[in-house]
Motif scaffolding. Sequence first.
Motif, PDB file in Angstrom:
ATOM      1  N   THR A 198       2.007   6.293  -7.235  1.00  0.00           N
ATOM      2  CA  THR A 198       1.152   7.054  -7.523  1.00  0.00           C
ATOM      3  C   THR A 198       0.910   8.141  -7.525  1.00  0.00           C
ATOM      4  O   THR A 198       0.451   9.597  -8.532  1.00  0.00           O
ATOM      5  CB  THR A 198      -0.900   7.255  -7.087  1.00  0.00           C
ATOM      6  OG1 THR A 198      -0.786   5.665  -7.203  1.00  0.00           O
ATOM      7  CG2 THR A 198      -1.759   7.682  -7.321  1.00  0.00           C
ATOM      8  N   THR A 199       1.612   8.900  -6.702  1.00  0.00           N
ATOM      9  CA  THR A 199       1.742  10.271  -6.480  1.00  0.00           C
ATOM     10  C   THR A 199       3.037  10.692  -7.448  1.00  0.00           C
ATOM     11  O   THR A 199       3.266  11.553  -8.268  1.00  0.00           O
ATOM     12  CB  THR A 199       3.366  10.485  -5.050  1.00  0.00           C
ATOM     13  OG1 THR A 199       1.635  10.380  -4.139  1.00  0.00           O
ATOM     14  CG2 THR A 199       3.534  11.959  -4.763  1.00  0.00           C
ATOM     15  N   TRP A 225       0.919  -1.157   0.258  1.00  0.00           N
ATOM     16  CA  TRP A 225       0.320  -0.354  -0.193  1.00  0.00           C
ATOM     17  C   TRP A 225       0.919   1.233  -0.215  1.00  0.00           C
ATOM     18  O   TRP A 225       0.782   2.215  -0.845  1.00  0.00           O
ATOM     19  CB  TRP A 225      -0.675   0.212   1.039  1.00  0.00           C
ATOM     20  CG  TRP A 225      -2.018   1.478   1.523  1.00  0.00           C
ATOM     21  CD1 TRP A 225      -1.431   2.408   2.278  1.00  0.00           C
ATOM     22  CD2 TRP A 225      -2.824   1.477   0.655  1.00  0.00           C
ATOM     23  NE1 TRP A 225      -2.939   3.338   2.807  1.00  0.00           N
ATOM     24  CE2 TRP A 225      -2.848   2.707   0.918  1.00  0.00           C
ATOM     25  CE3 TRP A 225      -3.697   1.362  -1.115  1.00  0.00           C
ATOM     26  CZ2 TRP A 225      -4.293   3.534   0.253  1.00  0.00           C
ATOM     27  CZ3 TRP A 225      -3.623   1.394  -1.597  1.00  0.00           C
ATOM     28  CH2 TRP A 225      -4.828   2.993  -0.276  1.00  0.00           C
ATOM     29  N   ASN A 226       2.352   0.905   0.806  1.00  0.00           N
ATOM     30  CA  ASN A 226       2.984   2.451   0.854  1.00  0.00           C
ATOM     31  C   ASN A 226       3.649   3.105  -0.920  1.00  0.00           C
ATOM     32  O   ASN A 226       3.556   3.833  -0.826  1.00  0.00           O
ATOM     33  CB  ASN A 226       4.038   2.799   1.956  1.00  0.00           C
ATOM     34  CG  ASN A 226       3.290   2.332   3.062  1.00  0.00           C
ATOM     35  OD1 ASN A 226       2.176   2.602   3.757  1.00  0.00           O
ATOM     36  ND2 ASN A 226       3.880   2.117   4.195  1.00  0.00           N
ATOM     37  N   TRP A 259       2.151   1.644  -3.589  1.00  0.00           N
ATOM     38  CA  TRP A 259       1.870   2.134  -4.267  1.00  0.00           C
ATOM     39  C   TRP A 259       0.808   3.339  -4.268  1.00  0.00           C
ATOM     40  O   TRP A 259       0.900   4.028  -5.825  1.00  0.00           O
ATOM     41  CB  TRP A 259      -0.390   1.128  -4.175  1.00  0.00           C
ATOM     42  CG  TRP A 259      -1.644   1.441  -4.926  1.00  0.00           C
ATOM     43  CD1 TRP A 259      -2.304   2.270  -4.417  1.00  0.00           C
ATOM     44  CD2 TRP A 259      -1.650   1.769  -6.067  1.00  0.00           C
ATOM     45  NE1 TRP A 259      -2.645   2.872  -5.801  1.00  0.00           N
ATOM     46  CE2 TRP A 259      -2.608   1.944  -6.576  1.00  0.00           C
ATOM     47  CE3 TRP A 259      -0.570   0.584  -7.606  1.00  0.00           C
ATOM     48  CZ2 TRP A 259      -3.098   1.818  -7.950  1.00  0.00           C
ATOM     49  CZ3 TRP A 259      -1.400   0.554  -8.350  1.00  0.00           C
ATOM     50  CH2 TRP A 259      -2.539   1.118  -9.078  1.00  0.00           C
ATOM     51  N   ARG A 260       0.790   4.388  -3.230  1.00  0.00           N
ATOM     52  CA  ARG A 260       0.646   5.456  -2.889  1.00  0.00           C
ATOM     53  C   ARG A 260       1.561   6.033  -3.569  1.00  0.00           C
ATOM     54  O   ARG A 260       1.749   7.765  -4.108  1.00  0.00           O
ATOM     55  CB  ARG A 260       0.457   5.809  -1.376  1.00  0.00           C
ATOM     56  CG  ARG A 260      -1.064   5.502  -0.505  1.00  0.00           C
ATOM     57  CD  ARG A 260      -1.142   5.531   0.464  1.00  0.00           C
ATOM     58  NE  ARG A 260      -0.505   6.952   0.930  1.00  0.00           N
ATOM     59  CZ  ARG A 260      -0.307   6.927   2.061  1.00  0.00           C
ATOM     60  NH1 ARG A 260      -0.269   5.823   2.999  1.00  0.00           N
ATOM     61  NH2 ARG A 260       0.608   7.882   2.914  1.00  0.00           N
TER      62      ARG A 260
END
Length: 115
Positions: free
Chosen positions: A103-104, A96-97, A99-100
């Motif tokens: 994405t950023t 998840w980290n 992925w974030r």
Amino acid sequence: MRDKQCEVWAGHQQELRRGTVVMACLSACRTPQYGYSLLTTLSESGISAEANTLYPLLRRLEKQGLLKAEWNTDEPRPRKYYTLTDSGAEIAQSLWNEWRELTTSLTALWKDSPQ
């Protein structure tokens, strides 16, 4: 799109979705899920997965120690429920980290690129 372009796009889309289905399964299995309920949960979240893809993935995640499986025979039809292990929770959080961050980065790249 032309036929060749559609074919290329479909291949890249499949590659992109393949990795996200792993993360989606781990996220969804924070609460116990059996195969069909997981397919439904993913579908309702906008993530398409087919049973012939999902079941081998669940077995692989179980073999990796990220999910634990337990049979529930209390209902008329026995079901195998999958739940996130502690190791699976750590991996899910790390994914998840990542992925974030991706994405950023991709959002910034897209905004800064000439259209």
